[in-house]
Motif scaffolding. Structure first.
Motif, PDB file in Angstrom:
ATOM      1  N   ASP A 110       0.515  -1.274   0.047  1.00  0.00           N
ATOM      2  CA  ASP A 110      -0.036   0.191   0.172  1.00  0.00           C
ATOM      3  C   ASP A 110       0.310   1.081  -0.154  1.00  0.00           C
ATOM      4  N   LEU A 111       2.058   1.314  -0.642  1.00  0.00           N
ATOM      5  CA  LEU A 111       2.967   2.182   0.148  1.00  0.00           C
ATOM      6  C   LEU A 111       2.424   2.990  -1.451  1.00  0.00           C
ATOM      7  N   THR A 112       2.428   4.785  -1.150  1.00  0.00           N
ATOM      8  CA  THR A 112       1.843   5.573  -2.195  1.00  0.00           C
ATOM      9  C   THR A 112       3.244   5.821  -3.411  1.00  0.00           C
ATOM     10  N   ALA A 113       3.153   6.234  -4.399  1.00  0.00           N
ATOM     11  CA  ALA A 113       4.298   7.244  -5.084  1.00  0.00           C
ATOM     12  C   ALA A 113       5.525   8.000  -4.458  1.00  0.00           C
ATOM     13  N   SER A 114       5.119   9.026  -3.395  1.00  0.00           N
ATOM     14  CA  SER A 114       5.339   9.749  -3.041  1.00  0.00           C
ATOM     15  C   SER A 114       6.260   9.081  -1.777  1.00  0.00           C
ATOM     16  N   GLN A 115       5.861   7.847  -0.861  1.00  0.00           N
ATOM     17  CA  GLN A 115       6.965   7.552  -0.261  1.00  0.00           C
ATOM     18  C   GLN A 115       7.402   6.002  -0.811  1.00  0.00           C
ATOM     19  N   THR A 116       7.145   5.447  -2.235  1.00  0.00           N
ATOM     20  CA  THR A 116       8.043   4.645  -3.023  1.00  0.00           C
ATOM     21  C   THR A 116       9.173   5.941  -3.131  1.00  0.00           C
ATOM     22  N   SER A 117       9.100   6.602  -3.844  1.00  0.00           N
ATOM     23  CA  SER A 117       9.823   8.142  -4.306  1.00  0.00           C
ATOM     24  C   SER A 117      10.458   8.432  -2.992  1.00  0.00           C
ATOM     25  N   VAL A 118      10.091   8.850  -1.830  1.00  0.00           N
ATOM     26  CA  VAL A 118      11.617   8.828  -0.675  1.00  0.00           C
ATOM     27  C   VAL A 118      11.897   7.958  -0.451  1.00  0.00           C
TER      28      VAL A 118
END
Length: 150
Positions: free
Chosen positions: A39-47
Motif C-alpha cells: 500500500d505504499l503511495t508514489a510519494s512514499q516509494t519515491s522517498v
C-alpha cells in the motif's frame, strides 16, 4: 525503392514512440506486481528510493528534492516511520536537525523486491522467448539505450 513521405515517417515514428511508452508502462506494472509493494503511495516509494540512492537526508531536503512543501512531507515520513521503513537520528553536523535513513528491515525488503522482479523477468524471458528472440531483445535494448544515454 521505398521512400516514405515526411508526414508518413513522422506518423510512423509517433506510433513507435507511443508503442514504446505503452509497453514500458505495462512492463513497469508487471514488475511492480512481482515486488509486492503493498500500500505504499508514489510519494512514499519515491522517498525510499531517494534515501536508498542518496543516503540519509533531512525532511526539508527530501521535500525540496521531491518538489513539495515540508508540511506535505511530514505525513509521508510519519507513514514510513510507522511502517518501520525509515528512522531518524540527530544530524552530527547540526543537532537541531534529524537525518532520516532506511532501516535494515527496509533495505532487506527492497532487496527482496528487486530479487523477485529479477527472477520473474528471467523466468518469463526463458519461458516465452527462444534464444534467438532473446538475442533480438538484447539488440533492441542496445538501440533503446542510445535514446537515453548522453
Amino acid at each position: 525503392m521505398n521512400i516514405e513521405a515526411p508526414h508518413d515517417q513522422t506518423a510512423r515514428v509517433s506510433a513507435l514512440a507511443q508503442d514504446i511508452r505503452s509497453l514500458l508502462s505495462k512492463l513497469k506494472r508487471r514488475l511492480r506486481d512481482q515486488a509486492h509493494v503493498g500500500d505504499l503511495t508514489a510519494s512514499q516509494t519515491s522517498v525510499l528510493l531517494r534515501l536508498e540512492k542518496d543516503g540519509p537526508a533531512t525532511a526539508s531536503s527530501l521535500a525540496r528534492a521531491e518538489g513539495i512543501r515540508p508540511q506535505s512531507m511530514a505525513p509521508v515520513i510519519a507513514a514510513l516511520e510507522s511502517a518501520g521503513f525509515v528512522s531518524g537520528a540527530p544530524d552530527p553536523a547540526d543537532g537541531r536537525q534529524t537525518l532520516l535513513s532506511l532501516t535494515e528491515a527496509c533495505r532487506q525488503w527492497v532487496e527482496e523486491g528487486r530479487a523477485a522482479r529479477h527472477d520473474w523477468l528471467v523466468r518469463t524471458l526463458q519461458a516465452r522467448l527462444t534464444p534467438e528472440e532473446q538475442d533480438e531483445v538484447a539488440k533492441a535494448i542496445g538501440l533503446l539505450r542510445k535514446l537515453v544515454d548522453d
